[in-house]
Design a protein around this motif. Structure first.
Motif, PDB file in Angstrom:
ATOM      1  N   LEU A  26       3.409  -5.369   2.747  1.00 38.35           N
ATOM      2  CA  LEU A  26       2.269  -6.235   2.430  1.00 38.35           C
ATOM      3  C   LEU A  26       2.698  -7.362   1.496  1.00 38.35           C
ATOM      4  CD1 LEU A  26      -1.301  -5.032   1.482  1.00 38.35           C
ATOM      5  CD2 LEU A  26      -0.138  -6.714   0.082  1.00 38.35           C
ATOM      6  N   LEU A  27       3.494  -7.015   0.478  1.00 40.35           N
ATOM      7  CA  LEU A  27       3.967  -8.020  -0.465  1.00 40.35           C
ATOM      8  C   LEU A  27       4.964  -8.973   0.193  1.00 40.35           C
ATOM      9  CD1 LEU A  27       4.429  -5.660  -3.547  1.00 40.35           C
ATOM     10  CD2 LEU A  27       2.664  -7.407  -3.274  1.00 40.35           C
ATOM     11  N   ARG A  28       5.777  -8.466   1.123  1.00 36.68           N
ATOM     12  CA  ARG A  28       6.754  -9.321   1.806  1.00 36.68           C
ATOM     13  C   ARG A  28       6.054 -10.384   2.637  1.00 36.68           C
ATOM     14  NH1 ARG A  28       9.678 -10.012   6.498  1.00 36.68           N
ATOM     15  NH2 ARG A  28       8.329  -8.555   7.633  1.00 36.68           N
ATOM     16  N   ARG A  29       4.916 -10.041   3.221  1.00 40.03           N
ATOM     17  CA  ARG A  29       4.197 -10.975   4.080  1.00 40.03           C
ATOM     18  C   ARG A  29       3.485 -12.077   3.290  1.00 40.03           C
ATOM     19  NH1 ARG A  29       2.244  -6.194   6.762  1.00 40.03           N
ATOM     20  NH2 ARG A  29       0.179  -6.631   5.867  1.00 40.03           N
ATOM     21  N   ALA A  30       3.561 -12.009   1.955  1.00 37.79           N
ATOM     22  CA  ALA A  30       2.886 -13.024   1.139  1.00 37.79           C
ATOM     23  C   ALA A  30       3.546 -14.393   1.256  1.00 37.79           C
ATOM     24  CB  ALA A  30       2.852 -12.592  -0.326  1.00 37.79           C
ATOM     25  N   GLY A  31       4.780 -14.446   1.731  1.00 42.51           N
ATOM     26  CA  GLY A  31       5.446 -15.741   1.875  1.00 42.51           C
ATOM     27  C   GLY A  31       6.868 -15.582   2.361  1.00 42.51           C
TER      28      GLY A  31
END
Length: 419
Positions: A26-31
């Motif tokens: 989820l955090l990786r998909r932030a940018g």
């Protein structure tokens, strides 16, 4: 030369492997500039650590062979230099460190701020933005109250790791800035009792349900006063925030204080009361036979660890007041004794299946009697002492500050135990 800006670093910890993976993704998909790092320790007993780095479309898996298979070596030999290299890459604007389930975020945070890579700590390049800990809503309560060893779970920080699952579960939760609730709730009673325990061991830490969350919601939940990787002062407050004082689902909080020392043998016997029906014990102990050293006593579920928290301020080799935290100075000033200084008992116990009064009575009975107190310190030092020998970490550190590093990592992981 203008120093370059530090790259935000997020730590993801927890015993829930699937929850950790889901949160890291989820955090990786932030940018596109988010790098995710994971050191898998499942084969560390054989000296092998599997490192995975994901950045944009790249997904790199590397098997590392270490001279000594342990978390400390993984930190010094690979993780810390890797964080520096990633932080200096122009395409990286955030690093997510997805910790192995056996790792606790506090010693990792300490290493980032204190262990030198070259001539500087890695905190010159990265800044801990948040520590997220996942909590498996179906399993965490049993993990935090049981006596299963990490070895039995297939999780180890080193071949000699004797920590319990409960010790790791509670340490991860207590150090978090936000608790991320993963998985499904099995029933209303488990949910209520889990919440009652979390309210008392991590009273100031907000909780976010992972399902349906996004990175913006998670970062918005981090309170302004969060520690963000700030390491615990073993002589500071034992709880951050104010836990509820009433009983809930059988969970209660006992605060034990006294300004007279424990008899070493009677304390050793009383410790048994902290291993049955107790979720958590944390605090400092003053043992008559070793009056210059503050003991750190900690239990979690069926696991116990006892270590040294350094000398008291009143000890002959104690630190100067100007060298300790303002919080420690304030606490010492409030309880200062004209003879014994800041020496005192301060324990916080979170109980479940045992009445707090039973624990309080056992601890009171372990204190010196008036007659023993009158004998004086010279006599106390001759008492038989079951706490006289200490476990040493077998790993030989390589940095100039290695002794301090080992001492802090052991204290943070609470792995120093009497033999």
């Amino acid at each position: 030369m203008t120093p370059h800006p530090r790259v935000p670093l997020v730590l993801v910890s927890g015993l829930a492997a699937e929850g950790n993976d889901e949160l890291a993704e989820l955090l990786r998909r932030a940018g596109p500039g988010v790098a995710v790092v994971h050191h898998d320790l499942r084969q560390i007993g054989s000296g092998i650590v599997r490192r995975r780095i994901r950045l944009g479309p790249r997904d790199q898996l590397t098997a590392l062979e270490l001279a000594h298979g342990c978390v400390n070596c993984t930190l010094r030999e690979d993780l810390l230099p890797l964080l520096r290299r990633l932080a200096r890459r122009p395409e990286v604007d955030r690093i997510v460190l997805r910790l192995d389930e056996a790792m606790e975020p506090e010693p990792v945070s300490w290493a980032i701020a204190n262990v030198l890579v070259g001539d500087r700590p890695v905190s010159d390049d990265v800044e801990i933005e948040a520590v997220f800990t996942t909590v498996d809503r179906a399993a965490w309560l049993a993990d935090a109250s049981g006596d299963e060893l990490l070895l039995e779970r297939g999780l180890l920080g080193s071949p000699e790791d004797e920590r319990t699952v409960a010790q790791v579960a509670l340490a991860q939760v207590e150090f978090a800035d936000v608790l991320v609730l993963a998985g499904d709730v099995p029933d209303a009673w488990c949910a209520a009792k889990t919440a009652a325990v979390l309210d008392r061991v991590a009273p100031s830490v907000p909780r976010v349900v992972l399902k349906g969350a996004n990175s913006g919601l998670l970062f918005a939940a981090v309170p302004p006063e969060s520690r963000r990787g700030e390491v615990v002062d073993l002589h500071g407050a034992l709880l951050r925030g104010q836990p509820p004082l009433h009983a809930d689902c059988g969970i209660e909080v006992l605060t034990f204080t006294s300004q007279r020392p424990f008899h070493p043998e009677r304390l050793h016997e009383a410790i048994d009361t902290l291993l049955g029906g107790v979720i958590r014990t944390r605090g400092r102990a003053w043992v008559a036979s070793q009056p210059d050293i503050a003991f750190w006593l900690e239990s979690a579920g069926g696991g116990l660890a006892i270590g040294h928290a350094g000398p008291w301020l009143a000890s002959p080799d104690g630190p100067d007041w100007t060298d300790v935290s303002p919080e420690r100075r304030t606490l010492a000033s409030l309880r200062w004794h004209p003879v014994h200084g800041d020496r005192a008992q301060e324990l916080v116990v979170v109980t479940d299946l045992v009445a707090p009064k039973e624990i309080e009575d056992a601890l009171n009975a372990a204190l010196l009697t008036d007659a023993e107190l009158a004998e004086g310190e010279a006599a106390w030092r001759s008492y038989p002492d079951p706490f006289g020998e200490w476990h040493e970490d077998p790993c030989e550190a390589t940095e100039d500050d290695a002794e301090d590093e080992e001492r802090h990592v052991n204290a943070a992981n609470r792995k120093e135990e009497p033999q």
